[in-house]
Write a protein that holds these residues in place. Structure first.
Motif, PDB file in Angstrom:
ATOM      1  N   UNK A 152      19.077  20.484  -4.447  1.00 37.70           N
ATOM      2  CA  UNK A 152      18.519  19.271  -3.870  1.00 37.70           C
ATOM      3  C   UNK A 152      19.558  18.157  -3.948  1.00 37.70           C
ATOM      4  N   UNK A 153      19.609  17.378  -2.869  1.00 39.46           N
ATOM      5  CA  UNK A 153      20.563  16.277  -2.813  1.00 39.46           C
ATOM      6  C   UNK A 153      19.872  15.035  -2.265  1.00 39.46           C
ATOM      7  N   UNK A 154      20.365  13.876  -2.653  1.00 41.09           N
ATOM      8  CA  UNK A 154      19.871  12.638  -2.056  1.00 41.09           C
ATOM      9  C   UNK A 154      20.265  12.609  -0.590  1.00 41.09           C
ATOM     10  N   UNK A 155      19.313  12.258   0.251  1.00 38.35           N
ATOM     11  CA  UNK A 155      19.593  12.192   1.679  1.00 38.35           C
ATOM     12  C   UNK A 155      20.215  10.842   2.017  1.00 38.35           C
ATOM     13  N   UNK A 156      21.465  10.895   2.463  1.00 45.99           N
ATOM     14  CA  UNK A 156      22.188   9.678   2.861  1.00 45.99           C
ATOM     15  C   UNK A 156      22.743   9.924   4.264  1.00 45.99           C
TER      16      UNK A 156
ATOM     17  N   UNK B 234      16.521  19.831  -0.070  1.00 46.53           N
ATOM     18  CA  UNK B 234      17.279  21.014  -0.481  1.00 46.53           C
ATOM     19  C   UNK B 234      18.271  21.376   0.613  1.00 46.53           C
ATOM     20  N   UNK B 235      19.547  21.406   0.241  1.00 46.11           N
ATOM     21  CA  UNK B 235      20.623  21.716   1.173  1.00 46.11           C
ATOM     22  C   UNK B 235      21.001  23.186   1.001  1.00 46.11           C
ATOM     23  N   UNK B 236      20.729  23.992   2.020  1.00 45.30           N
ATOM     24  CA  UNK B 236      21.041  25.421   1.933  1.00 45.30           C
ATOM     25  C   UNK B 236      22.528  25.655   1.688  1.00 45.30           C
TER      26      UNK B 236
ATOM     27  N   UNK C  86       5.654  12.188  -3.320  1.00 45.51           N
ATOM     28  CA  UNK C  86       5.524  13.629  -3.057  1.00 45.51           C
ATOM     29  C   UNK C  86       6.410  14.060  -1.901  1.00 45.51           C
ATOM     30  N   UNK C  87       6.356  13.332  -0.812  1.00 45.97           N
ATOM     31  CA  UNK C  87       7.101  13.729   0.384  1.00 45.97           C
ATOM     32  C   UNK C  87       8.600  13.465   0.242  1.00 45.97           C
ATOM     33  N   UNK C  88       8.968  12.492  -0.572  1.00 44.97           N
ATOM     34  CA  UNK C  88      10.394  12.244  -0.819  1.00 44.97           C
ATOM     35  C   UNK C  88      11.047  13.408  -1.557  1.00 44.97           C
ATOM     36  N   UNK C  89      10.238  14.212  -2.232  1.00 45.39           N
ATOM     37  CA  UNK C  89      10.744  15.361  -2.977  1.00 45.39           C
ATOM     38  C   UNK C  89      10.790  16.576  -2.063  1.00 45.39           C
ATOM     39  N   UNK C  90      11.806  16.626  -1.220  1.00 42.19           N
ATOM     40  CA  UNK C  90      12.034  17.752  -0.312  1.00 42.19           C
ATOM     41  C   UNK C  90      10.822  18.006   0.580  1.00 42.19           C
TER      42      UNK C  90
END
Length: 469
Positions: A12-16, A5-7, A361-365
């Protein structure tokens, strides 16, 4: 694929990361004028857990977290304690390390301090003045917040609303120095008796917000992958960091902004803070409760959620952590009578399924609550296998190693199985026999092996005595 989650974007965004396999991460550290309370520890633990998971997933993380070692609160503490500012900050920096080490928080790759970066801060302020984003007024330097077109984006507030709030907070003397109530200080003129540095604007010291802009860009580059901190830092601290940094560099400051939830206390779920006087210091608590329990209590709540501090919740964490440690001990115990043989493919498949669920689970934020639920399923698997009539060394070691790697994400260190008293006595008898046979090499070997397990031998005229370290 990790999503966070990007404030800044409120989704939520894919982390790249900017560089494949590498993460540049900056987390705002403490103002070192007192011992940290468990609300401060929440941020350290939350971002340590995130860092650990990124490393578990194969990323190389460069992690920087600062110490604010000059500030109004520090100056006040130095006056109250009748100590130089540097003595106060050194005391509480060392206390911070002691407390966070006890909580098994990995130390940052770098903990820069404001006083060590003063020349860079003054140069940064000068660049903002030269670009017209800042102006000098009676020895202070202020940032023109309205000049930065995206001001308010991080906190989701309109500039006009922010102006009204700022007008209500400042007194007439400060207002007289500013062009706009929204402007904020990036350099403060020194008051009599305060610690100060020479600058083009006279003696003074930095404003709070400028520090992190300088140290993040200096040690990690103009643009970083992740910037983190507590929710209370969204505005004004992080909002101001963005404005300062992007005005100076012309580049995006951070691609992802992450903020952890508060620790609350009492029936009203009041935020824990020093200003409210409702805090519990880590220093006091860790002498009452095993620090591993405190760590587990905080690490297994999803980082954006609030944590309610109660004795009941600590007790629940104690019980669940004991279940995890017991499962590992059961595996260790069965190694004593394990048979040679290959890794059981069915056990391996089941473990891999659990591991995939943990990663999902952990990949989801970084959803630690769902992640630890998978850990409890792994506890069941370990216990069931440990109870089988016949077990193989290869399978036990596979389970132990994989389990340790997963729970390490939460900062859990599995304890080695404690050697039993009867086993100590048996090994002492073997050592005595070796000494009688003048096999001193074997005698020394047994002594050393026992010492590695925390058993100290003492040879006396009445025989060999032993104790645990």
């Amino acid at each position: 694929m990790i999503q966070l989650y990007n404030t800044l974007t409120k989704k939520k965004e894919e982390f790249v990361p900017m560089q494949p396999g590498k993460v540049r991460m900056y987390v705002c550290g403490p103002t070192v004028y007192n011992y940290i309370h468990i609300g401060n520890a929440r941020s350290a633990i939350a971002f340590d857990t995130i860092r650990r998971y990124l490393e578990y997933r194969g990323y190389q993380v460069k992690y920087v977290s600062n110490f604010t070692d000059v500030d109004d609160k520090i100056i006040k503490a130095s006056q109250e304690l009748d100590l130089p500012v540097t003595a106060v900050t050194e005391k509480f920096i060392q206390a911070f390390y002691e407390d966070t080490d006890a909580l098994n928080v990995k130390r940052a790759d770098l903990n820069p301090r404001v006083m060590d970066n003063m020349d860079d801060i003054i140069a940064f302020v000068g660049t903002l003045v030269d670009k017209g984003y800042a102006y000098e007024s009676a020895g202070d330097v202020y940032y023109r917040a309205r000049k930065f077109k995206n001001y308010g984006q991080l906190s989701g507030q309109a500039v006009d609303d922010l102006e009204q709030g700022a007008s209500a907070r400042i007194d007439a003397a400060d207002q007289a120095k500013k062009e706009d109530p929204l402007d904020f200080a990036i350099w403060k003129a020194a008051k009599p008796g305060e610690i100060a540095w020479d600058s083009p604007y006279g003696k003074g010291r930095p404003g709070w917000h400028i520090e992190c802009s300088v140290m993040s860009t200096k040690y990690l580059g103009d643009t970083i992958d992740i910037h983190g901190g507590g929710q209370d830092l969204e505005f004004p601290h992080h909002e101001n960091e963005i404005a300062q940094s992007e005005a100076k560099t012309g580049k995006k400051f951070a691609n992802y902004w992450m903020h952890n939830g508060f620790v609350t206390i009492g029936e009203e779920d009041e935020k824990m803070s020093k200003s409210l006087g409702n805090f519990v210091t880590v220093r006091d608590l860790r002498h009452q409760v095993d620090p591993q329990i405190i760590r587990f209590f905080m690490a297994t709540t999803q980082y954006r959620r609030p944590i309610r501090y109660t004795s009941a919740n600590l007790q629940e964490a104690r019980t669940n952590l004991a279940r995890i440690q017991t499962a590992a001990s059961n595996i260790d115990y069965r190694l004593k009578d394990a048979q040679d043989g290959e890794l059981d493919p069915q056990v391996q498949l089941e473990f891999q399924q659990h591991e995939a669920a943990f990663q999902q689970a952990m990949d989801d934020d970084f959803n630690a609550q769902n992640g630890v639920a998978v850990v409890y399923e792994l506890v069941k698997q370990l216990n069931i296998y440990a109870e089988q009539a016949q077990v193989t060394t290869a399978t036990l070691q596979y389970l132990r190693t994989g389990f340790a790697k997963i729970v390490a994400v939460f900062g859990i260190e599995l304890k080695a199985a404690e050697i039993l008293d009867t086993e100590v006595e048996e090994q002492i008898e073997q050592r005595n026999a070796a000494r009688q046979n003048k096999d001193f090499a074997l005698s020394d070997q047994i002594r050393d092996q026992l010492k590695e397990q925390g058993i100290i031998l003492e040879d006396t005229p009445q025989g060999t005595r032993w104790k645990r370290e």
